[in-house]
Design a protein around this motif. Structure first.
Motif, short mmCIF file in Angstrom:
data_model
loop_
_atom_site.label_atom_id
_atom_site.label_comp_id
_atom_site.label_asym_id
_atom_site.label_seq_id
_atom_site.Cartn_x
_atom_site.Cartn_y
_atom_site.Cartn_z
N GLN A 489 59.98 80.96 20.04
CA GLN A 489 61.37 80.57 19.81
C GLN A 489 61.86 81.08 18.46
O GLN A 489 63.01 81.54 18.33
CB GLN A 489 61.49 79.04 19.87
CG GLN A 489 62.88 78.50 19.69
CD GLN A 489 63.82 78.92 20.83
OE1 GLN A 489 63.35 79.23 21.93
NE2 GLN A 489 65.11 78.96 20.56
N GLU A 490 60.98 81.04 17.45
CA GLU A 490 61.37 81.54 16.14
C GLU A 490 61.62 83.04 16.19
O GLU A 490 62.59 83.54 15.58
CB GLU A 490 60.27 81.23 15.12
CG GLU A 490 60.14 79.75 14.80
CD GLU A 490 58.97 79.48 13.86
OE1 GLU A 490 58.27 80.46 13.49
OE2 GLU A 490 58.77 78.31 13.47
N ARG A 491 60.78 83.78 16.92
CA ARG A 491 61.01 85.22 17.02
C ARG A 491 62.30 85.53 17.78
O ARG A 491 63.05 86.47 17.43
CB ARG A 491 59.82 85.89 17.71
CG ARG A 491 58.57 85.95 16.85
CD ARG A 491 57.57 86.94 17.44
NE ARG A 491 57.09 86.51 18.74
CZ ARG A 491 55.99 85.77 18.92
NH1 ARG A 491 55.29 85.37 17.87
NH2 ARG A 491 55.61 85.45 20.14
N ARG A 492 62.61 84.73 18.82
CA ARG A 492 63.83 84.95 19.58
C ARG A 492 65.06 84.70 18.70
O ARG A 492 66.05 85.46 18.74
CB ARG A 492 63.85 84.02 20.80
CG ARG A 492 65.00 84.31 21.76
CD ARG A 492 64.97 83.37 22.94
NE ARG A 492 63.75 83.52 23.72
CZ ARG A 492 62.77 82.61 23.77
NH1 ARG A 492 62.90 81.46 23.08
NH2 ARG A 492 61.69 82.82 24.50
N GLU A 493 65.02 83.64 17.92
CA GLU A 493 66.15 83.34 17.03
C GLU A 493 66.31 84.42 15.97
O GLU A 493 67.44 84.81 15.62
CB GLU A 493 65.93 81.97 16.38
CG GLU A 493 66.01 80.82 17.36
CD GLU A 493 65.72 79.49 16.69
OE1 GLU A 493 65.37 79.50 15.49
OE2 GLU A 493 65.82 78.44 17.37
N ALA A 494 65.17 84.92 15.47
CA ALA A 494 65.26 85.99 14.46
C ALA A 494 65.87 87.25 15.06
O ALA A 494 66.67 87.95 14.42
CB ALA A 494 63.88 86.28 13.88
N LEU A 495 65.48 87.56 16.33
CA LEU A 495 66.03 88.74 16.99
C LEU A 495 67.53 88.59 17.22
O LEU A 495 68.31 89.54 17.04
CB LEU A 495 65.30 88.97 18.31
CG LEU A 495 65.72 90.20 19.12
CD1 LEU A 495 65.50 91.48 18.29
CD2 LEU A 495 64.95 90.26 20.43
N GLN A 496 67.94 87.37 17.61
CA GLN A 496 69.36 87.14 17.82
C GLN A 496 70.14 87.28 16.52
O GLN A 496 71.24 87.85 16.50
CB GLN A 496 69.57 85.74 18.41
CG GLN A 496 69.07 85.61 19.85
CD GLN A 496 69.19 84.20 20.38
OE1 GLN A 496 69.59 83.29 19.64
NE2 GLN A 496 68.87 84.02 21.65
#
Length: 520
Positions: A489-496
């Motif tokens: 989830q943290e990586r997804r938020e960073a990508l967004q």
């Protein structure tokens, strides 16, 4: 202030050398151990001019020869003059060497300063070494004491008590209750497990509270503990714990671990409780001091208590487990110790190897067996063809004839070459396969061990302290599979966020381009 000298038990700190008025274990053979209290050389003892003497089938050993020697030393037997031991007659057949040595020792004692004193009558004769016979002197340990102690009851052996102390979590600084001291095997082992030195006043120190019902065994056990220097570490009480409980002088021992070696442990379990049981488990139990006053638990109120019972019959186990469940014990588990030592060796196969008398050699393979048979048949034919007289021995052979050589078989008259001759040709790890055999007999006591845990009482104060230390809803990290999901989830938020920043940059560039075109 000068610190006081403490009398430390030889079981806990034997020192590098033997000393007088202390316990030592004499190893006569592998399984024959003899406990001896070494006595100082103070003169004639029991008719021996050499002082106290230990007589064994391996010889006589004066205590003077076993003092101030390193532990593990080999002690030679001595020639002891027993002619004055009540018979008042000279011993016959004393060799000249012993007589001369004894005379020299007496002359040396006469010339010594001790002979001029008033106590010259107590001088000890110097021991003379014998031609053969020896023993080894070992420091006392719970394992050696278990093997050599005088049996008063069935003994808890090392395979059992080592596992028991591990399961009940006996460690330095723990307080342990033992009911059924018996011969003291488990007592000595538990003292070593809980011993944490001699801390200052107010600090918790490891101690064993032992209870014994049989009066004669109680007195013998008390004397042994005094001789072994364990009085400060073991509190021995003569009591029937079924009715009397486990309090000491009306106070709680605050025990962390309990071991019950009793015929009916379920009749003593109601005393091992956090609070007074509602109904007694044994209807014929006499009233105790706790029945008339406020209930005092013998257990540590700040820790979970671990319990072990030692029962030889499954019927006893059934009643014990039933009582444990009614009293709130959890994690109940029954274990049977089946200890077995395994002896691993290399099986050496081959006709060219030397074995003990009475052991038949076996061929390594079929070729070696055939070669051996051909050689035996050739010798038999030659022996049958020779002329024989009536007095000739059937097993005799002509020593002048050379040995018959057949292929790769034995070449020294039918005798197999020695192992030294073939050692250079065959590697040690190729001389046979590894085999494992179980030891035929081991000293242990077949019994069932029942383990259980009594949790500590969890009060509102404990709950508040735990909530303050580990607050709910403010966790910073998670573990396991949840941690993987959180990282995704943290990586997804960073990508967004990164994509969002790129889009803003593109829109800004597009706006600047339009503004430039409009200006032109």
């Amino acid at each position: 202030m000068t610190p006081t000298t403490r009398n430390i038990s030889p079981f806990l700190d034997p020192g590098p050398r033997t000393k007088a008025n202390s316990l030592a274990i004499l190893q006569l053979s592998r399984d024959n151990l003899l406990p001896v209290y070494l006595q100082p050389p103070t003169g004639e003892h029991d008719g021996y001019a050499e002082g106290a003497v230990v007589n064994t089938r391996y010889g006589s050993f004066p205590h003077s020869t076993m003092l101030n020697v390193p532990w593990g030393s080999q002690i030679r037997a001595s020639k002891v003059d027993t002619g004055s031991r009540g018979r008042k007659r000279k011993r016959e057949g004393v060799d000249d060497a012993c007589r001369e040595a004894t005379g020299a020792a007496e002359k040396e004692n006469e010339d010594s300063p001790a002979a001029t004193n008033e106590d010259s009558a107590t001088a000890v004769k110097k021991a003379v070494a014998d031609a053969s016979g020896f023993i080894h002197i070992l420091p006392p340990t719970p394992e050696l004491w278990t093997t050599s102690l005088p049996h008063r009851t069935q003994v808890v052996y090392t395979p059992d008590y080592s596992y028991i102390l591990h399961r009940i979590r006996a460690r330095p600084g723990s307080v342990l209750i033992e009911a059924g001291a018996g011969s003291g095997s488990f007592t000595h082992a538990s003292v070593r497990a809980v011993y944490n030195g001699y801390p200052a006043e107010g600090e918790r120190k490891g101690k064993v509270f032992s209870f014994e019902f049989h009066e004669q065994r109680y007195h013998k056990m008390k004397k042994e503990l005094s001789d072994h220097g364990m009085n400060r570490l073991v509190h021995l009480t003569h009591r029937d714990v079924y009715n009397g409980g486990f309090l000491v002088d009306g106070k709680s021992p605050e025990a962390d671990a309990v071991f019950l070696d009793l015929p009916a442990p379920w009749e003593a379990l109601h005393h091992l409780s956090r609070r007074r049981p509602q109904t007694p488990l044994n209807g014929n139990a006499a009233p105790t001091e706790n029945d008339q006053t406020e209930w005092v638990s013998p257990l540590n109120p700040k820790k979970s208590v671990h319990l072990c019972t030692f029962s030889p019959c499954i019927e006893q186990v059934t009643r014990t487990v039933s009582a444990m469940r009614r009293l709130g014990w959890v994690d109940i588990d029954m274990v049977e110790i089946a200890n077995r030592k395994l002896h691993t060796s290399r099986e050496r196969v081959g006709l060219n190897l030397n074995f003990d008398r009475g052991v038949n050699n076996s061929a390594r393979d079929v070729e070696e067996a055939l070669t051996r048979l051909v050689d035996i048949e050739s010798r038999f034919r030659e022996h049958a063809a020779k002329p024989r007289d009536g007095d000739e021995d059937m097993d005799s052979a002509d020593e002048d004839e050379p040995a018959v050589v057949k292929g790769d078989g034995p070449t020294n008259g039918g005798q197999a070459p020695s192992a030294e001759e073939t050692a250079a040709e065959t590697a040690p790890w190729m001389e046979g396969r590894l085999i494992t055999r179980g030891e035929p007999e081991i000293k242990t006591h077949t019994s069932y061990l029942v383990f259980a845990v009594l949790p500590m009482d969890w009060t509102e104060e404990d709950e508040a302290a735990a909530a303050a230390k580990y607050p709910l809803g403010k966790e910073q990290k998670v573990i396991g599979a949840i941690d993987k999901v959180a990282r995704k989830q943290e990586r997804r938020e960073a990508l967004q966020k990164q994509q969002g920043a790129g889009n803003r940059k593109a829109r800004r560039k597009e706006r600047d381009t339009k503004m430039g075109e409009a200006a032109a």
